[in-house]
Structure formats: structure tokens, C-alpha cells
Write a protein that holds these residues in place. Structure first.
Motif, short mmCIF file in Angstrom:
data_model
loop_
_atom_site.label_atom_id
_atom_site.label_comp_id
_atom_site.label_asym_id
_atom_site.label_seq_id
_atom_site.Cartn_x
_atom_site.Cartn_y
_atom_site.Cartn_z
N GLY A 1 3.66 9.44 -10.19
CA GLY A 1 2.96 9.51 -11.46
C GLY A 1 2.19 10.81 -11.63
O GLY A 1 2.23 11.45 -12.69
N GLU A 2 1.50 11.23 -10.58
CA GLU A 2 0.76 12.48 -10.63
C GLU A 2 1.69 13.66 -10.83
O GLU A 2 1.39 14.59 -11.59
CB GLU A 2 -0.07 12.65 -9.36
N LEU B 1 4.20 5.55 -5.59
CA LEU B 1 4.24 5.49 -7.05
C LEU B 1 3.12 6.34 -7.67
O LEU B 1 3.33 6.99 -8.70
CB LEU B 1 4.15 4.05 -7.53
N THR B 2 1.96 6.35 -7.04
CA THR B 2 0.87 7.20 -7.52
C THR B 2 1.25 8.67 -7.43
O THR B 2 1.02 9.44 -8.37
CB THR B 2 -0.42 6.93 -6.71
N ALA B 3 1.88 9.07 -6.32
CA ALA B 3 2.31 10.46 -6.16
C ALA B 3 3.35 10.82 -7.22
O ALA B 3 3.29 11.91 -7.80
CB ALA B 3 2.87 10.68 -4.76
N ARG C 1 4.00 1.52 -1.01
CA ARG C 1 4.67 1.56 -2.32
C ARG C 1 3.74 2.13 -3.37
O ARG C 1 4.11 3.01 -4.15
CB ARG C 1 5.13 0.16 -2.72
N ASP C 2 2.50 1.63 -3.41
CA ASP C 2 1.53 2.10 -4.40
C ASP C 2 1.21 3.58 -4.23
O ASP C 2 1.06 4.31 -5.21
CB ASP C 2 0.25 1.26 -4.33
N GLU C 3 1.10 4.04 -2.98
CA GLU C 3 0.83 5.46 -2.74
C GLU C 3 1.98 6.34 -3.22
O GLU C 3 1.76 7.39 -3.83
CB GLU C 3 0.58 5.70 -1.25
N SER D 1 9.17 2.36 -10.62
CA SER D 1 8.55 1.18 -10.01
C SER D 1 9.58 0.08 -9.77
O SER D 1 9.59 -0.55 -8.71
CB SER D 1 7.42 0.68 -10.91
N GLN E 1 0.83 -1.21 0.00
CA GLN E 1 0.00 0.00 0.00
C GLN E 1 0.86 1.26 0.00
O GLN E 1 0.59 2.20 -0.75
CB GLN E 1 -0.94 0.01 1.20
N SER F 1 7.69 5.72 -15.35
CA SER F 1 6.94 5.02 -14.30
C SER F 1 7.51 3.62 -14.07
O SER F 1 7.64 3.17 -12.93
CB SER F 1 5.47 4.92 -14.67
N THR G 1 5.16 6.18 -19.42
CA THR G 1 5.19 4.74 -19.16
C THR G 1 6.61 4.28 -18.83
O THR G 1 6.82 3.52 -17.87
CB THR G 1 4.66 3.97 -20.38
#
Length: 82
Positions: free
Chosen positions: A20-21, A16-18, A12-14, A42, A10, A38, A35
Motif C-alpha cells: 500500500g505504501e 500488505l502495508t508495504a 500478511r498485514d506487514e 489482499s 502479522q 489493494s 482501493t
């Protein structure tokens, strides 16, 4: 009690989302470049989580908007090369 692997995923995903944004919104990076970047970010995080045997790490980003680039630093204190 929360499973540590689930919590780690969770977090890690948060992160990576930040990332990406930030790439999309602040630098207007899209398409294949988005891509590719990212994927690289990742993979760096996956290597820390899966291979470094570490519980701490750092991700730092400096946005040089007027110059049109960002610096990304991902570090940990685990096993591996300095």
C-alpha cells in the motif's frame, strides 16, 4: 510460543502495508484505484494463506517509475493452478 495463525496474519498485514505504501508513495495511486488494487493484492494473499496449504510464498515488485507502472508477482508452492 507464538500462535502460527497470529504470526501469519502479522506477516500478511506487514506485506500488505508495504504494498500500500509503495502504491501511494512511488506511484501516487489513491482513491478508488488504490482501493481496488489493494483489494486484489489482499485477496491473492488471502487465497495463499487460506487455501494453498503452503508455508512459503513470494511477493515481488518491480517499479518502473520512469515508465509509470509497476509489475507485481505473487507466487506460492501450494495446491492449485500453476
Amino acid at each position: 510460543m507464538v500462535d502460527k495463525d497470529i504470526l501469519r496474519t502479522q506477516i500478511r498485514d506487514e506485506i500488505l502495508t508495504a504494498f500500500g505504501e509503495m502504491l501511494m508513495e512511488q506511484q501516487s495511486i489513491t482513491g478508488q484505484l488504490f482501493t481496488s488494487l489493494s483489494y486484489l493484492i489482499s485477496e491473492a494473499f488471502d487465497n495463499i494463506v487460506e487455501h494453498a496449504n503452503v508455508h512459503n510464498g513470494w511477493a515481488m515488485v518491480q517499479n518502473y517509475r520512469s515508465l509509470g507502472f509497476i509489475d507485481v508477482c505473487i507466487a506460492d508452492t501450494g495446491t492449485g493452478l500453476l
